[in-house]
Motif scaffolding. Structure first.
Motif, PDB file in Angstrom:
ATOM      1  N   VAL A  53      -7.456   3.305  -0.516  1.00  0.00           N
ATOM      2  CA  VAL A  53      -8.171   4.287   0.255  1.00  0.00           C
ATOM      3  C   VAL A  53      -8.860   5.154  -0.594  1.00  0.00           C
ATOM      4  O   VAL A  53      -9.899   5.578  -0.311  1.00  0.00           O
TER       5      VAL A  53
ATOM      6  N   ALA B 280     -11.890  13.090  -3.717  1.00  0.00           N
ATOM      7  CA  ALA B 280     -13.205  12.003  -3.571  1.00  0.00           C
ATOM      8  C   ALA B 280     -14.514  12.860  -3.659  1.00  0.00           C
ATOM      9  O   ALA B 280     -15.364  12.131  -4.480  1.00  0.00           O
TER      10      ALA B 280
ATOM     11  N   ALA C  27      -7.977  14.158   9.559  1.00  0.00           N
ATOM     12  CA  ALA C  27      -8.475  13.437   8.526  1.00  0.00           C
ATOM     13  C   ALA C  27      -7.117  12.803   7.897  1.00  0.00           C
ATOM     14  O   ALA C  27      -7.182  11.634   7.465  1.00  0.00           O
ATOM     15  N   HIS C  28      -6.015  13.223   8.151  1.00  0.00           N
ATOM     16  CA  HIS C  28      -4.659  12.634   7.769  1.00  0.00           C
ATOM     17  C   HIS C  28      -4.627  11.276   8.568  1.00  0.00           C
ATOM     18  O   HIS C  28      -4.401  10.093   8.013  1.00  0.00           O
TER      19      HIS C  28
ATOM     20  N   LEU D 242      -7.311   4.102   7.922  1.00  0.00           N
ATOM     21  CA  LEU D 242      -7.987   3.146   6.997  1.00  0.00           C
ATOM     22  C   LEU D 242      -7.395   2.537   6.039  1.00  0.00           C
ATOM     23  O   LEU D 242      -7.417   1.497   5.632  1.00  0.00           O
ATOM     24  N   ALA D 243      -6.031   3.178   5.621  1.00  0.00           N
ATOM     25  CA  ALA D 243      -5.168   2.421   4.739  1.00  0.00           C
ATOM     26  C   ALA D 243      -4.631   1.034   5.304  1.00  0.00           C
ATOM     27  O   ALA D 243      -4.574  -0.018   4.705  1.00  0.00           O
TER      28      ALA D 243
ATOM     29  N   VAL E 245     -13.030  13.111   8.206  1.00  0.00           N
ATOM     30  CA  VAL E 245     -12.787  12.472   6.814  1.00  0.00           C
ATOM     31  C   VAL E 245     -14.211  12.684   6.191  1.00  0.00           C
ATOM     32  O   VAL E 245     -14.379  13.101   4.830  1.00  0.00           O
TER      33      VAL E 245
ATOM     34  N   ILE F 175     -15.373   3.949   7.562  1.00  0.00           N
ATOM     35  CA  ILE F 175     -15.178   5.109   8.393  1.00  0.00           C
ATOM     36  C   ILE F 175     -15.538   5.224   9.536  1.00  0.00           C
ATOM     37  O   ILE F 175     -14.894   6.003  10.405  1.00  0.00           O
TER      38      ILE F 175
ATOM     39  N   ASN G  98       0.861  -1.029   0.083  1.00  0.00           N
ATOM     40  CA  ASN G  98      -0.101  -0.047  -0.009  1.00  0.00           C
ATOM     41  C   ASN G  98       0.718   1.413   0.034  1.00  0.00           C
ATOM     42  O   ASN G  98       1.691   1.563   1.008  1.00  0.00           O
TER      43      ASN G  98
ATOM     44  N   ARG H 104      -7.525  18.906   9.375  1.00  0.00           N
ATOM     45  CA  ARG H 104      -6.210  18.194   8.470  1.00  0.00           C
ATOM     46  C   ARG H 104      -5.639  17.252   8.908  1.00  0.00           C
ATOM     47  O   ARG H 104      -5.486  16.012   8.406  1.00  0.00           O
ATOM     48  N   THR H 105      -5.040  17.420  10.269  1.00  0.00           N
ATOM     49  CA  THR H 105      -4.400  16.418  10.709  1.00  0.00           C
ATOM     50  C   THR H 105      -5.348  15.178  11.270  1.00  0.00           C
ATOM     51  O   THR H 105      -4.884  13.904  11.038  1.00  0.00           O
TER      52      THR H 105
ATOM     53  N   ALA I  97     -18.479   8.569  -1.011  1.00  0.00           N
ATOM     54  CA  ALA I  97     -18.899   9.972  -1.552  1.00  0.00           C
ATOM     55  C   ALA I  97     -19.694   9.625  -2.888  1.00  0.00           C
ATOM     56  O   ALA I  97     -20.169  10.456  -3.716  1.00  0.00           O
TER      57      ALA I  97
ATOM     58  N   GLY J  35      -6.256  23.307  10.781  1.00  0.00           N
ATOM     59  CA  GLY J  35      -5.148  22.643  10.914  1.00  0.00           C
ATOM     60  C   GLY J  35      -5.375  21.278  11.630  1.00  0.00           C
ATOM     61  O   GLY J  35      -5.178  20.159  11.296  1.00  0.00           O
TER      62      GLY J  35
ATOM     63  N   PHE K 101       0.029   4.140   0.220  1.00  0.00           N
ATOM     64  CA  PHE K 101      -0.503   5.288   1.041  1.00  0.00           C
ATOM     65  C   PHE K 101       0.123   5.204   2.375  1.00  0.00           C
ATOM     66  O   PHE K 101       0.007   6.572   3.207  1.00  0.00           O
TER      67      PHE K 101
ATOM     68  N   GLN L 153       0.570  14.734   4.432  1.00  0.00           N
ATOM     69  CA  GLN L 153      -0.884  15.415   4.682  1.00  0.00           C
ATOM     70  C   GLN L 153      -1.296  16.043   3.149  1.00  0.00           C
ATOM     71  O   GLN L 153      -2.435  15.976   2.973  1.00  0.00           O
TER      72      GLN L 153
ATOM     73  N   LEU M  93      -8.810  13.626  -0.465  1.00  0.00           N
ATOM     74  CA  LEU M  93     -10.119  13.793  -0.005  1.00  0.00           C
ATOM     75  C   LEU M  93     -10.776  14.958  -0.824  1.00  0.00           C
ATOM     76  O   LEU M  93     -12.032  14.931  -1.118  1.00  0.00           O
TER      77      LEU M  93
ATOM     78  N   LEU N 143      -7.078   8.772   7.198  1.00  0.00           N
ATOM     79  CA  LEU N 143      -6.971   7.927   6.171  1.00  0.00           C
ATOM     80  C   LEU N 143      -5.924   6.895   6.328  1.00  0.00           C
ATOM     81  O   LEU N 143      -6.060   5.960   5.657  1.00  0.00           O
ATOM     82  N   ARG N 144      -4.830   7.177   7.033  1.00  0.00           N
ATOM     83  CA  ARG N 144      -3.668   6.350   7.096  1.00  0.00           C
ATOM     84  C   ARG N 144      -4.318   5.202   8.000  1.00  0.00           C
ATOM     85  O   ARG N 144      -3.795   4.043   7.843  1.00  0.00           O
TER      86      ARG N 144
ATOM     87  N   ARG O 180     -14.821  16.259   4.840  1.00  0.00           N
ATOM     88  CA  ARG O 180     -14.006  16.740   3.678  1.00  0.00           C
ATOM     89  C   ARG O 180     -14.498  15.850   2.573  1.00  0.00           C
ATOM     90  O   ARG O 180     -14.577  16.498   1.511  1.00  0.00           O
ATOM     91  N   ALA O 181     -14.501  14.407   2.756  1.00  0.00           N
ATOM     92  CA  ALA O 181     -14.660  13.458   1.496  1.00  0.00           C
ATOM     93  C   ALA O 181     -16.113  13.525   0.726  1.00  0.00           C
ATOM     94  O   ALA O 181     -16.538  13.432  -0.042  1.00  0.00           O
ATOM     95  N   VAL O 182     -17.039  13.270   2.232  1.00  0.00           N
ATOM     96  CA  VAL O 182     -18.359  13.083   1.572  1.00  0.00           C
ATOM     97  C   VAL O 182     -19.198  14.234   1.495  1.00  0.00           C
ATOM     98  O   VAL O 182     -20.032  14.557   0.558  1.00  0.00           O
TER      99      VAL O 182
ATOM    100  N   THR P 121      -2.972  13.486   1.196  1.00  0.00           N
ATOM    101  CA  THR P 121      -4.379  13.173   1.980  1.00  0.00           C
ATOM    102  C   THR P 121      -5.268  14.207   1.603  1.00  0.00           C
ATOM    103  O   THR P 121      -6.574  14.142   1.235  1.00  0.00           O
ATOM    104  N   GLU P 122      -4.831  15.592   1.433  1.00  0.00           N
ATOM    105  CA  GLU P 122      -5.736  16.434   1.276  1.00  0.00           C
ATOM    106  C   GLU P 122      -5.977  16.436  -0.157  1.00  0.00           C
ATOM    107  O   GLU P 122      -7.359  16.701  -0.401  1.00  0.00           O
TER     108      GLU P 122
END
Lengths: 253, 210
Positions: A39, A19, B163-164, B170-171, B135, B124, A2, B160-161, A47, B157, A4, A9, A16, B167-168, B138-140, A12-13
């Motif tokens: 991911v 998506a 969400a980051h 989730l990965a 997440v 999620i 993976n 962002r942190t 979404a 900030g 990812f 960051q 996101l 996602l990690r 932001r994404a949905v 990731t942005e």
């Protein structure tokens, strides 16, 4: 493997953002989203465009919309909360005002009682005609320094009041506030000597105070007050016509 | 899209039903998915309350990010709902989702490697609440980090942190689900909360007032 796991960051942005952008592309099925990154695929699936079941409430929402248009009343659930707050605030203000007033009264009494300054003797002897306020000589001036215009103390006392009436007034109240069995003893203390003097003896204090500060608010007090305030003004006794005390008097001024 | 949305908002404020319908169709899926993560099976009820309030308060909307405005309403309704149930606002974790994911992944290997929306959302929802909300917003829902931060009452900030990290996580989760290579080197990421989802999910025995 993976990729990812090493993403920072910024990656990731981007992910996101993409998506949701992919979702907006309504025609595109999710399977065409590059699945190299699991991911990304997961976000795209999350979404994904609306499924039919998700829009089941559409008609209900429209009904609500129409109802709100027809009857634009403000949001109901907020009302009682605000009213409760208001009531509480009013109660608090009331309590505060009561406390402040009580404090002032207490302060007035305590200020009057231990007054070490000897009373400045008023040179003008009180008029014998108490009931007819302000009817005498217009130029009469009563020791302006000792009586404040706003003092709620009517001078209705007949005896030669050596101390200013306001002080005796306060002494009476302070004395009345004591328990009955302590009153006699209190009259022997220096603090009440002026009261004893004004009343003409310890035995007379009770009657004297009853006369001076009756329990029920008398009309005498109001009359005295007007005349008092008129008198207390150093040079303006004629300008303020005293209010007629009896309805029989015609105030044809 | 945002321009379309604001045009629709203005029209709906003027009473245009079609515009309101467009708003509903654009926003409801995201709101419902977000609410599902917050209140689980009660999401549809809370979404109905949300649209009720949107309808009422729409004339008072004075501009800004409409998406963020609606999602703030939805979140408040969800919090009220959770308070009514005297529950902490914990995200629901349907254990079934992980089972689904496994079978999903199996089919995905053979087919074109897609996972369903349901499964994705359930995954999620296994994240810690802050990360899951970040997440989802932001994404949905499609908010940027600043707007999402305003909805959540946090800095951009921080969003962002969160969400980051989400996602990690989730990965790692996805990787662990795949019976692929020997890649289970989960470094340092605490396992997501998986247990007690079914017990937390209290059945709606008594009707909530409202």
């Amino acid at each position: 493997m993976n990729p990812f796991r090493r993403a920072d960051q910024a990656d990731t942005e981007r992910l996101l953002d993409s998506a949701h952008d992919a979702r907006l592309d309504q025609g595109r099925p999710t399977s065409t989203v590059p699945t190299a990154e699991p991911v990304a695929a997961l976000l795209a699936a999350a979404a994904a465009p609306a499924r039919p079941g998700e829009l089941a409430g559409e008609e209900a929402a429209l009904t609500a919309f129409r109802a709100a248009r027809a009857d634009p009343t403000p949001v109901v659930p907020r009302r009682p909360r605000r009213r409760r707050v208001t009531t509480g605030a009013v109660a608090w203000i009331g309590a505060l005002a009561a406390t402040a007033t009580a404090g002032a009264a207490v302060a007035a009494v305590t200020r009057d009682r231990p007054d070490p300054v000897p009373p400045t003797p008023s040179r003008t002897s009180p008029e014998p005609h108490q009931g007819v306020p302000g009817s005498e000589e217009p130029g009469r001036s009563v020791a302006p320094g000792t009586l404040s215009p706003g003092a709620p103390s009517p001078v209705t006392a007949t005896p030669p009041a050596i101390p200013p009436a306001s002080q005796v007034h306060g002494l009476c109240r302070a004395w009345r506030a004591k328990k009955p069995d302590q009153r006699e003893k209190a009259l022997r203390t220096p603090a009440f000597q002026r009261l004893v003097t004004a009343a003409g003896g310890p035995a007379e204090v009770e009657a004297y105070c009853q006369r001076l500060v009756p329990e029920a608010k008398p009309t005498e007090s109001a009359k005295g007050k007007t005349s008092e305030s008129a008198k207390a003004k150093p040079s303006a006794s004629a300008k303020v016509p005293p209010s007629p005390p009896r309805p029989g008097h015609s105030a044809a001024g | 899209m945002t321009a379309d949305l604001s045009a629709a908002v203005s029209a709906a404020q003027a009473g245009d039903e079609d515009a309101f319908r467009l708003l509903y169709r654009s926003l409801q899926p995201g709101l419902l998915r977000y609410l599902t993560a917050l209140v689980g099976a009660d999401a549809e009820d809370v979404a109905s309350e949300t649209w009720l309030q949107i309808s009422r308060d729409l004339p008072g909307f004075t501009g800004g990010e409409f998406r963020a405005w609606t999602v703030t309403i939805a979140r408040n309704r969800a919090m009220d709902h959770l308070r009514r149930l005297r529950r902490r606002p914990s995200l629901s974790v349907p254990v079934q989702a992980l089972v689904d994911l496994a079978s999903d992944a199996d089919t995905a290997e053979r087919a074109s490697e897609t996972i369903g929306t349901e499964t994705a959302l359930a995954l999620i929802a296994t994240l810690p609440p802050r990360e899951a909300e970040a997440v989802l917003l932001r994404a949905v829902i499609g908010l940027d980090a600043g707007s999402a931060g305003r909805v959540l009452g946090r800095r951009a900030g921080a969003v962002r942190t969160a969400a980051h990290r989400g996602l990690r996580r989730l990965a790692v989760l996805l990787e662990a689900q795949r019976p692929a290579e020997s890649s289970v080197g989960v470094e340092g990421v605490p396992p997501p909360r998986t247990g007690n989802g079914s017990t937390v999910r209290a059945p709606r025995a008594e009707p909530a007032d409202g």
